[in-house]
Motif scaffolding. Sequence first.
Motif, mmCIF file in Angstrom:
data_model
loop_
_atom_site.group_PDB
_atom_site.id
_atom_site.type_symbol
_atom_site.label_atom_id
_atom_site.label_comp_id
_atom_site.label_asym_id
_atom_site.label_seq_id
_atom_site.Cartn_x
_atom_site.Cartn_y
_atom_site.Cartn_z
ATOM 1 N N SER A 4 79.597 39.128 -9.083
ATOM 2 C CA SER A 4 81.013 38.719 -8.596
ATOM 3 C C SER A 4 81.927 40.225 -8.578
ATOM 4 O O SER A 4 82.173 40.682 -7.432
ATOM 5 N N VAL A 5 81.838 40.819 -9.608
ATOM 6 C CA VAL A 5 82.569 42.001 -9.829
ATOM 7 C C VAL A 5 82.105 43.295 -8.798
ATOM 8 O O VAL A 5 82.669 43.894 -8.047
ATOM 9 N N VAL A 6 80.640 43.159 -8.868
ATOM 10 C CA VAL A 6 79.832 44.213 -8.152
ATOM 11 C C VAL A 6 80.083 43.887 -6.717
ATOM 12 O O VAL A 6 80.420 44.896 -5.934
ATOM 13 N N ALA A 7 80.146 42.622 -6.263
ATOM 14 C CA ALA A 7 80.179 42.284 -4.788
ATOM 15 C C ALA A 7 81.548 42.598 -4.290
ATOM 16 O O ALA A 7 81.719 43.131 -3.187
ATOM 17 N N VAL A 8 82.491 42.212 -5.060
ATOM 18 C CA VAL A 8 83.717 42.578 -4.624
ATOM 19 C C VAL A 8 84.303 44.056 -4.547
ATOM 20 O O VAL A 8 84.903 44.502 -3.850
ATOM 21 N N SER A 9 83.776 44.697 -5.674
ATOM 22 C CA SER A 9 83.976 46.129 -5.406
ATOM 23 C C SER A 9 83.021 46.822 -4.319
ATOM 24 O O SER A 9 83.935 47.594 -3.721
ATOM 25 N N ALA A 10 82.092 46.408 -3.894
ATOM 26 C CA ALA A 10 81.327 46.855 -2.727
ATOM 27 C C ALA A 10 82.042 46.641 -1.378
ATOM 28 O O ALA A 10 82.433 47.409 -0.718
ATOM 29 N N VAL A 11 82.620 45.230 -1.280
ATOM 30 C CA VAL A 11 83.563 45.205 -0.408
ATOM 31 C C VAL A 11 84.841 45.981 -0.451
ATOM 32 O O VAL A 11 85.239 46.404 0.754
ATOM 33 N N GLY A 12 85.327 46.235 -1.554
ATOM 34 C CA GLY A 12 86.490 47.095 -1.562
ATOM 35 C C GLY A 12 86.381 48.514 -1.236
ATOM 36 O O GLY A 12 87.244 49.107 -0.358
ATOM 37 N N VAL A 13 85.244 48.976 -1.408
ATOM 38 C CA VAL A 13 84.860 50.369 -1.184
ATOM 39 C C VAL A 13 84.823 50.438 0.474
ATOM 40 O O VAL A 13 85.146 51.177 1.037
ATOM 41 N N MET A 14 84.165 49.462 0.914
ATOM 42 C CA MET A 14 83.747 49.375 2.475
ATOM 43 C C MET A 14 85.125 49.180 3.240
ATOM 44 O O MET A 14 85.441 49.950 4.280
ATOM 45 N N LEU A 15 86.121 48.387 2.630
ATOM 46 C CA LEU A 15 87.233 48.320 3.064
ATOM 47 C C LEU A 15 88.323 49.670 3.270
ATOM 48 O O LEU A 15 89.024 50.020 4.040
ATOM 49 N N GLY A 16 88.012 50.581 2.044
ATOM 50 C CA GLY A 16 88.925 51.572 1.952
ATOM 51 C C GLY A 16 88.077 52.679 2.669
ATOM 52 O O GLY A 16 89.021 53.492 3.150
ATOM 53 N N VAL A 17 87.013 52.735 2.917
ATOM 54 C CA VAL A 17 86.364 53.752 3.854
ATOM 55 C C VAL A 17 86.611 53.482 5.277
ATOM 56 O O VAL A 17 87.250 54.343 5.970
ATOM 57 N N ARG A 18 87.027 52.369 5.738
ATOM 58 C CA ARG A 18 87.420 51.903 7.012
ATOM 59 C C ARG A 18 88.616 51.535 7.569
ATOM 60 O O ARG A 18 89.010 51.816 8.650
ATOM 61 N N PHE A 19 89.328 50.760 6.593
ATOM 62 C CA PHE A 19 90.739 50.176 6.956
ATOM 63 C C PHE A 19 91.708 50.610 6.054
ATOM 64 O O PHE A 19 91.488 51.169 5.023
ATOM 65 N N LYS A 20 92.972 50.244 6.437
ATOM 66 C CA LYS A 20 94.137 50.831 5.841
ATOM 67 C C LYS A 20 94.556 49.609 4.898
ATOM 68 O O LYS A 20 94.209 48.514 4.726
ATOM 69 N N ALA A 21 95.680 49.701 4.217
ATOM 70 C CA ALA A 21 96.567 48.796 3.450
ATOM 71 C C ALA A 21 96.406 47.188 3.565
ATOM 72 O O ALA A 21 96.091 46.324 2.879
ATOM 73 N N PRO A 22 96.994 46.884 4.980
ATOM 74 C CA PRO A 22 96.789 45.603 5.299
ATOM 75 C C PRO A 22 95.481 44.845 5.103
ATOM 76 O O PRO A 22 95.428 43.603 4.913
ATOM 77 N N ALA A 23 94.400 45.595 5.256
ATOM 78 C CA ALA A 23 93.162 45.019 5.095
ATOM 79 C C ALA A 23 92.910 44.497 3.527
ATOM 80 O O ALA A 23 92.353 43.539 3.286
ATOM 81 N N LEU A 24 93.486 45.366 2.581
ATOM 82 C CA LEU A 24 93.396 45.063 1.273
ATOM 83 C C LEU A 24 94.255 43.927 0.893
ATOM 84 O O LEU A 24 93.628 43.111 0.288
ATOM 85 N N ALA A 58 89.249 44.752 -9.769
ATOM 86 C CA ALA A 58 88.209 45.313 -9.011
ATOM 87 C C ALA A 58 88.103 45.696 -7.633
ATOM 88 O O ALA A 58 87.786 46.950 -7.153
ATOM 89 N N LEU A 59 88.814 44.961 -6.771
ATOM 90 C CA LEU A 59 89.032 45.084 -5.457
ATOM 91 C C LEU A 59 89.758 46.258 -5.050
ATOM 92 O O LEU A 59 89.453 46.903 -4.307
ATOM 93 N N ALA A 60 90.955 46.243 -5.696
ATOM 94 C CA ALA A 60 91.937 47.191 -5.461
ATOM 95 C C ALA A 60 91.369 48.551 -5.940
ATOM 96 O O ALA A 60 91.620 49.739 -5.131
ATOM 97 N N CYS A 61 90.562 48.634 -6.988
ATOM 98 C CA CYS A 61 90.120 49.925 -7.571
ATOM 99 C C CYS A 61 89.188 50.345 -6.669
ATOM 100 O O CYS A 61 89.146 51.720 -6.374
ATOM 101 N N ALA A 62 88.337 49.532 -6.264
ATOM 102 C CA ALA A 62 87.133 49.789 -5.505
ATOM 103 C C ALA A 62 87.978 50.430 -4.008
ATOM 104 O O ALA A 62 87.193 51.383 -3.504
ATOM 105 N N TYR A 63 88.885 49.817 -3.457
ATOM 106 C CA TYR A 63 89.668 50.072 -2.289
ATOM 107 C C TYR A 63 90.155 51.672 -2.327
ATOM 108 O O TYR A 63 89.768 52.247 -1.374
ATOM 109 N N ILE A 64 90.570 51.779 -3.424
ATOM 110 C CA ILE A 64 91.237 53.443 -3.734
ATOM 111 C C ILE A 64 89.972 54.287 -3.701
ATOM 112 O O ILE A 64 90.138 55.486 -3.175
#
Length: 78
Positions: A4-24, A58-64
């Motif tokens: 779960s942590v790995v999956a959420v982190s992967a989503v967070g990185v993808m969101l961070g590369v493509r979208f801005k804060a409202p997506a988080l 994990a989502l927030a850290c991966a987003y950063i």
Amino acid sequence: MLISVVAVSAVGVMLGVRFKAPALIAATGLLLIGSFVWNSLGLPGYVTVAKFLILAFALACAYIVGLFLSVHRRRDER
């Protein structure tokens, strides 16, 4: 829990590369709703508040990390 942590982190990185804060914010909301639905369906792996907070962190850290990758990639294009 590790998957779960790995999956959420992967989503967070993808969101961070493509979208801005409202997506988080939206992704964190979806994570919260998904946790409630998971628990109400009685599926194995009950999501507690502590597990939700770990996943949200994990989502927030991966987003950063994704934001840093996005900035680094754009700087290299110049």
